[in-house]
Motif scaffolding. Structure first.
Motif, PDB file in Angstrom:
ATOM      1  N   TYR A 165      38.685 -12.822   6.869  1.00  0.00           N
ATOM      2  CA  TYR A 165      38.784 -14.133   7.496  1.00  0.00           C
ATOM      3  C   TYR A 165      39.205 -13.985   8.957  1.00  0.00           C
ATOM      4  CZ  TYR A 165      38.476 -16.484   3.018  1.00  0.00           C
ATOM      5  OH  TYR A 165      38.051 -16.967   1.820  1.00  0.00           O
ATOM      6  N   PRO A 166      38.661 -14.813   9.790  1.00  0.00           N
ATOM      7  CA  PRO A 166      39.070 -14.744  11.198  1.00  0.00           C
ATOM      8  C   PRO A 166      40.496 -15.257  11.380  1.00  0.00           C
ATOM      9  CG  PRO A 166      37.571 -16.579  10.843  1.00  0.00           C
ATOM     10  CD  PRO A 166      37.653 -15.821   9.549  1.00  0.00           C
ATOM     11  N   LEU A 167      41.129 -14.797  12.446  1.00  0.00           N
ATOM     12  CA  LEU A 167      42.470 -15.272  12.765  1.00  0.00           C
ATOM     13  C   LEU A 167      42.422 -16.439  13.754  1.00  0.00           C
ATOM     14  CD1 LEU A 167      44.433 -11.908  13.030  1.00  0.00           C
ATOM     15  CD2 LEU A 167      44.367 -13.543  11.149  1.00  0.00           C
ATOM     16  N   TYR A 168      41.253 -16.851  14.131  1.00  0.00           N
ATOM     17  CA  TYR A 168      41.054 -17.951  15.062  1.00  0.00           C
ATOM     18  C   TYR A 168      40.980 -19.242  14.244  1.00  0.00           C
ATOM     19  CZ  TYR A 168      38.783 -20.552  18.860  1.00  0.00           C
ATOM     20  OH  TYR A 168      38.458 -21.475  19.822  1.00  0.00           O
ATOM     21  N   TYR A 169      42.127 -19.893  14.114  1.00  0.00           N
ATOM     22  CA  TYR A 169      42.210 -21.038  13.209  1.00  0.00           C
ATOM     23  C   TYR A 169      41.259 -22.163  13.584  1.00  0.00           C
ATOM     24  CZ  TYR A 169      45.178 -23.690  16.458  1.00  0.00           C
ATOM     25  OH  TYR A 169      45.654 -24.381  17.532  1.00  0.00           O
ATOM     26  N   GLU A 170      40.977 -22.340  14.877  1.00  0.00           N
ATOM     27  CA  GLU A 170      40.080 -23.425  15.284  1.00  0.00           C
ATOM     28  C   GLU A 170      38.651 -23.189  14.791  1.00  0.00           C
ATOM     29  OE1 GLU A 170      41.506 -22.682  19.062  1.00  0.00           O
ATOM     30  OE2 GLU A 170      42.497 -24.625  19.291  1.00  0.00           O
ATOM     31  N   ALA A 171      38.249 -21.933  14.673  1.00  0.00           N
ATOM     32  CA  ALA A 171      36.924 -21.626  14.125  1.00  0.00           C
ATOM     33  C   ALA A 171      36.870 -22.017  12.650  1.00  0.00           C
ATOM     34  CB  ALA A 171      36.605 -20.144  14.300  1.00  0.00           C
ATOM     35  N   LEU A 172      37.945 -21.761  11.938  1.00  0.00           N
ATOM     36  CA  LEU A 172      38.012 -22.177  10.530  1.00  0.00           C
ATOM     37  C   LEU A 172      37.976 -23.695  10.410  1.00  0.00           C
ATOM     38  CD1 LEU A 172      40.681 -19.615   9.371  1.00  0.00           C
ATOM     39  CD2 LEU A 172      38.373 -19.800   8.439  1.00  0.00           C
ATOM     40  N   ASP A 173      38.674 -24.377  11.312  1.00  0.00           N
ATOM     41  CA  ASP A 173      38.645 -25.839  11.306  1.00  0.00           C
ATOM     42  C   ASP A 173      37.217 -26.338  11.515  1.00  0.00           C
ATOM     43  OD1 ASP A 173      41.408 -25.822  11.055  1.00  0.00           O
ATOM     44  OD2 ASP A 173      41.783 -26.441  13.129  1.00  0.00           O
ATOM     45  N   ASN A 174      36.533 -25.767  12.502  1.00  0.00           N
ATOM     46  CA  ASN A 174      35.173 -26.209  12.804  1.00  0.00           C
ATOM     47  C   ASN A 174      34.228 -25.954  11.637  1.00  0.00           C
ATOM     48  OD1 ASN A 174      35.767 -27.232  15.327  1.00  0.00           O
ATOM     49  ND2 ASN A 174      35.426 -25.291  16.349  1.00  0.00           N
ATOM     50  N   ARG A 175      34.381 -24.801  10.995  1.00  0.00           N
ATOM     51  CA  ARG A 175      33.543 -24.529   9.832  1.00  0.00           C
ATOM     52  C   ARG A 175      33.852 -25.531   8.717  1.00  0.00           C
ATOM     53  NH1 ARG A 175      33.337 -18.598   7.295  1.00  0.00           N
ATOM     54  NH2 ARG A 175      35.376 -19.206   6.457  1.00  0.00           N
ATOM     55  N   ALA A 176      35.128 -25.843   8.528  1.00  0.00           N
ATOM     56  CA  ALA A 176      35.514 -26.832   7.519  1.00  0.00           C
ATOM     57  C   ALA A 176      34.934 -28.203   7.840  1.00  0.00           C
ATOM     58  CB  ALA A 176      37.034 -26.914   7.413  1.00  0.00           C
ATOM     59  N   PHE A 177      34.967 -28.601   9.107  1.00  0.00           N
ATOM     60  CA  PHE A 177      34.416 -29.908   9.496  1.00  0.00           C
ATOM     61  C   PHE A 177      32.920 -29.966   9.192  1.00  0.00           C
ATOM     62  CE2 PHE A 177      37.841 -29.864  12.992  1.00  0.00           C
ATOM     63  CZ  PHE A 177      38.796 -30.308  12.106  1.00  0.00           C
ATOM     64  N   THR A 178      32.224 -28.863   9.408  1.00  0.00           N
ATOM     65  CA  THR A 178      30.799 -28.800   9.084  1.00  0.00           C
ATOM     66  C   THR A 178      30.585 -28.950   7.579  1.00  0.00           C
ATOM     67  OG1 THR A 178      30.391 -27.381  10.988  1.00  0.00           O
ATOM     68  CG2 THR A 178      28.713 -27.388   9.271  1.00  0.00           C
ATOM     69  N   LYS A 179      31.420 -28.287   6.803  1.00  0.00           N
ATOM     70  CA  LYS A 179      31.316 -28.391   5.344  1.00  0.00           C
ATOM     71  C   LYS A 179      31.606 -29.819   4.881  1.00  0.00           C
ATOM     72  CE  LYS A 179      32.295 -23.540   4.483  1.00  0.00           C
ATOM     73  NZ  LYS A 179      33.233 -22.551   3.952  1.00  0.00           N
ATOM     74  N   ILE A 180      32.555 -30.490   5.542  1.00  0.00           N
ATOM     75  CA  ILE A 180      32.860 -31.885   5.208  1.00  0.00           C
ATOM     76  C   ILE A 180      31.628 -32.754   5.461  1.00  0.00           C
ATOM     77  CG2 ILE A 180      34.212 -33.911   5.889  1.00  0.00           C
ATOM     78  CD1 ILE A 180      36.574 -31.918   6.353  1.00  0.00           C
ATOM     79  N   LEU A 181      30.963 -32.544   6.588  1.00  0.00           N
ATOM     80  CA  LEU A 181      29.762 -33.317   6.910  1.00  0.00           C
ATOM     81  C   LEU A 181      28.655 -33.085   5.879  1.00  0.00           C
ATOM     82  CD1 LEU A 181      29.635 -32.886  10.784  1.00  0.00           C
ATOM     83  CD2 LEU A 181      30.161 -34.975   9.500  1.00  0.00           C
ATOM     84  N   MET A 182      28.672 -31.916   5.256  1.00  0.00           N
ATOM     85  CA  MET A 182      27.681 -31.577   4.225  1.00  0.00           C
ATOM     86  C   MET A 182      28.170 -31.969   2.821  1.00  0.00           C
ATOM     87  SD  MET A 182      26.607 -27.884   5.894  1.00  0.00           S
ATOM     88  CE  MET A 182      26.401 -27.168   4.314  1.00  0.00           C
ATOM     89  N   ASN A 183      29.304 -32.692   2.757  1.00  0.00           N
ATOM     90  CA  ASN A 183      29.912 -33.112   1.483  1.00  0.00           C
ATOM     91  C   ASN A 183      30.305 -31.929   0.606  1.00  0.00           C
ATOM     92  OD1 ASN A 183      29.719 -35.860   2.096  1.00  0.00           O
ATOM     93  ND2 ASN A 183      27.636 -35.949   1.311  1.00  0.00           N
ATOM     94  N   ASN A 184      30.634 -30.825   1.230  1.00  0.00           N
ATOM     95  CA  ASN A 184      31.072 -29.630   0.511  1.00  0.00           C
ATOM     96  C   ASN A 184      32.593 -29.531   0.641  1.00  0.00           C
ATOM     97  OD1 ASN A 184      31.382 -27.165  -0.667  1.00  0.00           O
ATOM     98  ND2 ASN A 184      29.818 -26.128   0.556  1.00  0.00           N
ATOM     99  N   PHE A 185      33.275 -30.459  -0.003  1.00  0.00           N
ATOM    100  CA  PHE A 185      34.712 -30.625   0.182  1.00  0.00           C
ATOM    101  C   PHE A 185      35.537 -29.470  -0.385  1.00  0.00           C
ATOM    102  CE2 PHE A 185      32.830 -34.919  -0.111  1.00  0.00           C
ATOM    103  CZ  PHE A 185      32.994 -35.270   1.221  1.00  0.00           C
ATOM    104  N   SER A 186      35.131 -28.918  -1.498  1.00  0.00           N
ATOM    105  CA  SER A 186      35.889 -27.817  -2.106  1.00  0.00           C
ATOM    106  C   SER A 186      35.916 -26.597  -1.198  1.00  0.00           C
ATOM    107  CB  SER A 186      35.295 -27.444  -3.467  1.00  0.00           C
ATOM    108  OG  SER A 186      35.433 -28.510  -4.359  1.00  0.00           O
ATOM    109  N   ASP A 187      34.771 -26.264  -0.597  1.00  0.00           N
ATOM    110  CA  ASP A 187      34.736 -25.118   0.323  1.00  0.00           C
ATOM    111  C   ASP A 187      35.486 -25.423   1.618  1.00  0.00           C
ATOM    112  OD1 ASP A 187      33.359 -23.553  -1.461  1.00  0.00           O
ATOM    113  OD2 ASP A 187      31.406 -23.798  -0.485  1.00  0.00           O
ATOM    114  N   ALA A 188      35.453 -26.672   2.050  1.00  0.00           N
ATOM    115  CA  ALA A 188      36.200 -27.058   3.253  1.00  0.00           C
ATOM    116  C   ALA A 188      37.699 -26.876   3.025  1.00  0.00           C
ATOM    117  CB  ALA A 188      35.879 -28.497   3.627  1.00  0.00           C
ATOM    118  N   VAL A 189      38.169 -27.191   1.826  1.00  0.00           N
ATOM    119  CA  VAL A 189      39.587 -27.019   1.494  1.00  0.00           C
ATOM    120  C   VAL A 189      39.993 -25.554   1.687  1.00  0.00           C
ATOM    121  CG1 VAL A 189      41.248 -27.025  -0.422  1.00  0.00           C
ATOM    122  CG2 VAL A 189      39.788 -29.016  -0.019  1.00  0.00           C
TER     123      VAL A 189
END
Length: 76
Positions: free
Chosen positions: A1-25
């Motif tokens: 996993y990257p240590l760049y937390y903002e990249a993880l946030d952005n990936r999570a936001f993309t997953k949220i937009l795709m209704n992939n809530f479990s992976d976003a968590v």
């Protein structure tokens, strides 16, 4: 996993937009392990739990976000 937390946030936001809530968590929890004062991640985590119908957890996470946003350190 990257240590760049903002990249993880952005990936999570993309997953949220795709209704992939479990992976976003998963991404948001990793982000919070790196940066525990990330109010935005707590807010997004609350949204995910809401859509996953875990309302108690959503309420807890949004309150964590609000506590961080309300802290004197954040206002300076």
């Amino acid at each position: 996993y990257p240590l760049y937390y903002e990249a993880l946030d952005n990936r999570a936001f993309t997953k949220i937009l795709m209704n992939n809530f479990s992976d976003a968590v998963i991404d948001l929890e990793q982000s919070l392990r790196i940066e525990p004062k990330n109010a935005l991640a707590y807010g997004a985590l609350a949204e995910c739990h809401f859509y996953l119908k875990d309302y108690k957890k959503a309420y807890e996470e949004i309150n964590k976000s609000l506590q961080i946003e309300d802290s004197p350190m954040e206002r300076e």
